[in-house]
Design a protein around this motif. Structure first.
Motif, PDB file in Angstrom:
ATOM      1  N   GLN A 110       0.830  -1.207   0.000  1.00  0.00           N
ATOM      2  CA  GLN A 110       0.000   0.000   0.000  1.00  0.00           C
ATOM      3  C   GLN A 110       0.862   1.254   0.000  1.00  0.00           C
ATOM      4  OE1 GLN A 110      -3.548   0.048  -0.254  1.00  0.00           O
ATOM      5  NE2 GLN A 110      -2.900   2.091  -0.897  1.00  0.00           N
ATOM      6  N   ASP A 111       1.977   1.252   0.746  1.00  0.00           N
ATOM      7  CA  ASP A 111       2.889   2.401   0.741  1.00  0.00           C
ATOM      8  C   ASP A 111       3.376   2.691  -0.676  1.00  0.00           C
ATOM      9  OD1 ASP A 111       2.802   2.699   3.557  1.00  0.00           O
ATOM     10  OD2 ASP A 111       4.553   1.389   3.833  1.00  0.00           O
ATOM     11  N   LEU A 112       3.801   1.646  -1.367  1.00  0.00           N
ATOM     12  CA  LEU A 112       4.291   1.823  -2.731  1.00  0.00           C
ATOM     13  C   LEU A 112       3.157   2.257  -3.654  1.00  0.00           C
ATOM     14  CD1 LEU A 112       6.495   1.755  -4.839  1.00  0.00           C
ATOM     15  CD2 LEU A 112       6.132  -0.721  -5.052  1.00  0.00           C
ATOM     16  N   ALA A 113       2.005   1.644  -3.504  1.00  0.00           N
ATOM     17  CA  ALA A 113       0.857   2.010  -4.342  1.00  0.00           C
ATOM     18  C   ALA A 113       0.525   3.498  -4.182  1.00  0.00           C
ATOM     19  CB  ALA A 113      -0.352   1.152  -3.976  1.00  0.00           C
ATOM     20  N   GLY A 127       4.352 -10.732 -11.409  1.00  0.00           N
ATOM     21  CA  GLY A 127       4.553 -10.932 -12.835  1.00  0.00           C
ATOM     22  C   GLY A 127       3.274 -11.200 -13.601  1.00  0.00           C
ATOM     23  N   ARG A 128       2.128 -10.911 -12.994  1.00  0.00           N
ATOM     24  CA  ARG A 128       0.849 -11.118 -13.666  1.00  0.00           C
ATOM     25  C   ARG A 128       0.439  -9.904 -14.481  1.00  0.00           C
ATOM     26  NH1 ARG A 128      -3.068 -11.846  -9.431  1.00  0.00           N
ATOM     27  NH2 ARG A 128      -1.461 -11.462  -7.918  1.00  0.00           N
ATOM     28  N   TYR A 129       1.155  -8.799 -14.298  1.00  0.00           N
ATOM     29  CA  TYR A 129       0.826  -7.557 -14.993  1.00  0.00           C
ATOM     30  C   TYR A 129       2.121  -6.809 -15.285  1.00  0.00           C
ATOM     31  CZ  TYR A 129      -0.778  -2.714 -15.536  1.00  0.00           C
ATOM     32  OH  TYR A 129      -0.983  -1.440 -15.992  1.00  0.00           O
ATOM     33  N   GLN A 147      -3.557  -3.673  -5.331  1.00  0.00           N
ATOM     34  CA  GLN A 147      -3.702  -4.859  -6.173  1.00  0.00           C
ATOM     35  C   GLN A 147      -2.812  -4.767  -7.415  1.00  0.00           C
ATOM     36  OE1 GLN A 147      -6.195  -3.119  -4.803  1.00  0.00           O
ATOM     37  NE2 GLN A 147      -7.456  -4.554  -3.651  1.00  0.00           N
ATOM     38  N   SER A 148      -2.644  -3.561  -7.946  1.00  0.00           N
ATOM     39  CA  SER A 148      -1.754  -3.379  -9.099  1.00  0.00           C
ATOM     40  C   SER A 148      -0.310  -3.681  -8.717  1.00  0.00           C
ATOM     41  CB  SER A 148      -1.868  -1.958  -9.645  1.00  0.00           C
ATOM     42  OG  SER A 148      -3.127  -1.734 -10.207  1.00  0.00           O
ATOM     43  N   VAL A 149       0.115  -3.188  -7.567  1.00  0.00           N
ATOM     44  CA  VAL A 149       1.475  -3.462  -7.093  1.00  0.00           C
ATOM     45  C   VAL A 149       1.658  -4.966  -6.925  1.00  0.00           C
ATOM     46  CG1 VAL A 149       3.094  -3.180  -5.166  1.00  0.00           C
ATOM     47  CG2 VAL A 149       1.797  -1.205  -6.016  1.00  0.00           C
TER      48      VAL A 149
END
Length: 67
Positions: A17-20, A36-38, A28-30
């Motif tokens: 969450q910090d990085l997001a 490696g799914r995105y 969820q994107s992070v």
């Protein structure tokens, strides 16, 4: 595409969450990028590199290259 995102994030004691929050994306994107799914768009990849203060090549690796 392989990446070092999880390792780099952990070295800074950042949660997903910090990085997001720093990237302006969802947690969820992070998670999906780390697993490696995105593969991020080029602008997002540059933003990730800027957040870590590293060149893109130090974060994102060609498949089969673990260094």
């Amino acid at each position: 595409m392989n990446n070092r995102l999880k390792v780099l994030r952990a070295e800074r004691n950042w949660s997903q969450q910090d990085l997001a929050d720093r990237l302006g994306v969802s947690r969820q994107s992070v998670n999906a990028i780390e697993k490696g799914r995105y593969d991020p768009s080029l602008p997002l990849a540059f933003t990730i590199a800027d957040v870590f203060g590293l060149p893109i090549e130090a974060i994102f690796l060609r498949n089969g290259n673990s260094e």
